[in-house]
Design an enzyme around this catalytic site. Sequence first.
Site, mmCIF file in Angstrom:
data_model
loop_
_atom_site.group_PDB
_atom_site.id
_atom_site.type_symbol
_atom_site.label_atom_id
_atom_site.label_comp_id
_atom_site.label_asym_id
_atom_site.label_seq_id
_atom_site.Cartn_x
_atom_site.Cartn_y
_atom_site.Cartn_z
ATOM 1 N N HIS A 5 41.357 37.794 52.258
ATOM 2 C CA HIS A 5 41.921 37.947 50.914
ATOM 3 C C HIS A 5 43.415 37.640 50.974
ATOM 4 O O HIS A 5 44.107 38.085 51.886
ATOM 5 C CB HIS A 5 41.694 39.377 50.410
ATOM 6 C CG HIS A 5 42.052 39.580 48.977
ATOM 7 N ND1 HIS A 5 43.357 39.639 48.542
ATOM 8 C CD2 HIS A 5 41.274 39.739 47.876
ATOM 9 C CE1 HIS A 5 43.362 39.831 47.228
ATOM 10 N NE2 HIS A 5 42.116 39.879 46.798
ATOM 11 N N CYS A 56 41.528 34.393 45.381
ATOM 12 C CA CYS A 56 41.891 35.385 44.369
ATOM 13 C C CYS A 56 42.970 34.803 43.469
ATOM 14 O O CYS A 56 44.135 34.695 43.874
ATOM 15 C CB CYS A 56 42.368 36.678 45.017
ATOM 16 S SG CYS A 56 42.843 37.943 43.802
ATOM 17 N N HIS A 66 37.692 35.868 43.415
ATOM 18 C CA HIS A 66 38.185 36.886 42.481
ATOM 19 C C HIS A 66 38.846 36.153 41.321
ATOM 20 O O HIS A 66 39.817 35.425 41.541
ATOM 21 C CB HIS A 66 39.229 37.782 43.152
ATOM 22 C CG HIS A 66 38.675 38.723 44.166
ATOM 23 N ND1 HIS A 66 39.467 39.640 44.824
ATOM 24 C CD2 HIS A 66 37.420 38.921 44.625
ATOM 25 C CE1 HIS A 66 38.711 40.349 45.662
ATOM 26 N NE2 HIS A 66 37.469 39.926 45.556
ATOM 27 N N ASP A 94 37.818 40.222 38.616
ATOM 28 C CA ASP A 94 38.701 41.093 39.393
ATOM 29 C C ASP A 94 39.644 41.835 38.447
ATOM 30 O O ASP A 94 40.403 41.207 37.710
ATOM 31 C CB ASP A 94 39.489 40.244 40.380
ATOM 32 C CG ASP A 94 40.305 41.068 41.348
ATOM 33 O OD1 ASP A 94 39.929 42.219 41.609
ATOM 34 O OD2 ASP A 94 41.326 40.558 41.837
ATOM 35 N N HIS A 95 39.580 43.138 38.480
ATOM 36 C CA HIS A 95 40.372 43.994 37.602
ATOM 37 C C HIS A 95 39.967 43.743 36.144
ATOM 38 O O HIS A 95 39.071 42.968 35.844
ATOM 39 C CB HIS A 95 41.876 43.794 37.805
ATOM 40 C CG HIS A 95 42.336 44.171 39.178
ATOM 41 N ND1 HIS A 95 43.658 44.143 39.559
ATOM 42 C CD2 HIS A 95 41.650 44.586 40.277
ATOM 43 C CE1 HIS A 95 43.766 44.516 40.822
ATOM 44 N NE2 HIS A 95 42.551 44.788 41.280
ATOM 45 N N TYR A 115 40.031 49.032 37.537
ATOM 46 C CA TYR A 115 38.581 48.880 37.514
ATOM 47 C C TYR A 115 37.907 49.594 36.336
ATOM 48 O O TYR A 115 36.974 50.368 36.521
ATOM 49 C CB TYR A 115 37.985 49.349 38.846
ATOM 50 C CG TYR A 115 38.308 48.395 39.956
ATOM 51 C CD1 TYR A 115 37.511 47.277 40.191
ATOM 52 C CD2 TYR A 115 39.450 48.566 40.733
ATOM 53 C CE1 TYR A 115 37.829 46.375 41.196
ATOM 54 C CE2 TYR A 115 39.776 47.662 41.730
ATOM 55 C CZ TYR A 115 38.960 46.578 41.955
ATOM 56 O OH TYR A 115 39.278 45.672 42.933
#
Length: 406
Positions: free
Chosen positions: A242, A280, A307, A360-361, A377
């Site tokens: 990541h 990401c 992501h 993601d998020h 989240y």
Amino acid sequence: MALEKTWRWFGKNDSVSLAYIQQMGVEGIVTALHQINPGEIWPVDEIRTVKAEIEKHDMRWSVVESLPVSEGIKIHDAGYPRLIENYKQSLKNLGECGIDTVCYNFMPVLDWARTDLHFRNRRGGESMLFDYPTFAAFDIHILKRKNASEDYDNTILRKAEERIAAMTGEQKEELAHTIIIVTQAFINGAVDKNAPDYRQQFLHYLETYQDIGKEGLRKNLSAFLNDVIPVAEEAGINLCIHPDDPPFPLLGLPRIAGTLDDLLWIIRQHDSLSNGLTFCTGSLSGREDNDLVAMANALSSQIHFVHLRNTVSLQNRSFYESDHLHGSVDMYSVIKVLLEEQAGRIRKGRKDIRMPFRPDHGIRILDDYSRTANPGYPLYGRLKGLAEIDGMQQAIGRMISGRPPG
């Protein structure tokens, strides 16, 4: 043709149950054995228990996020031989259970950083902000790291002084607790969240890197990869690092996974499909000089996990998390590159054609305010992002193939 829809699930204590996730059309779960401390072996029976629970809901355990790399591996200390053997055994155990994708990171001490977990956008939704001058104020005036001021230019130093002058004692404590504890607590953070002297613990961890610069950390990552990639290959696992979040140095610590050059260097350390990347968009967009479409094109063959989230860049290395489709990231073009890569893998007969992605998020909206969730989240904000991204990828996929999605 479509990227696999996945969802990060934090286990049975997650307020979003597997039964709920199943209803969303999610195909794969992204999770970990959060109860196992970094550096310890993941037992086969515990892996199988989680996998069976996921499969009861007609989904697969698509990605392990994360199998933590302990600090002893990152600094390559005297405990390295035991730690690396435990990591290799965990990979073997995951492979034995049919898990084929493992996300990890090599960020020293601090996994990710935000200065405000309750940033309100113009519509009233809540996301997260990284304000670089505020972070500098924490580093220099609250944490009081030795020689910290040398890491910032005069503009940031001046703004940091303005930020700290406007804070109450309670706000200073809240900022320190947010950066050191709250953002790290659910991802096996280095510092004991219950320790009364957590700032001193944090400073101690920072000091362990005082003689390890960028090249030193790169050397340690290269050693890690050369030890674990052969095991991953044998176990049928693709490892995917990541990127750093944010993708530039913090707190005097080296960061080695934040640019295209960094990620290409990592791939070159061990020539193997098992040595791959988590792409990401949210993390990488924290640098305004990162061209994410160009990066996706250059790295596509080694991307094993995606992501997808967006940010809005501000001045002075600052940014906030925005709607999934609107912000600094050209999400359409990134998704198009990934779908073209997937089509290429199918033509070449590669086995890793699922290319799992997760929203993601997400922005906290609607009833998210009445639910308990880890920072970033929320349920409805992520579901909104999942729907937006899936709609976009279905349209792009049809444009590429000329056929309705199957």
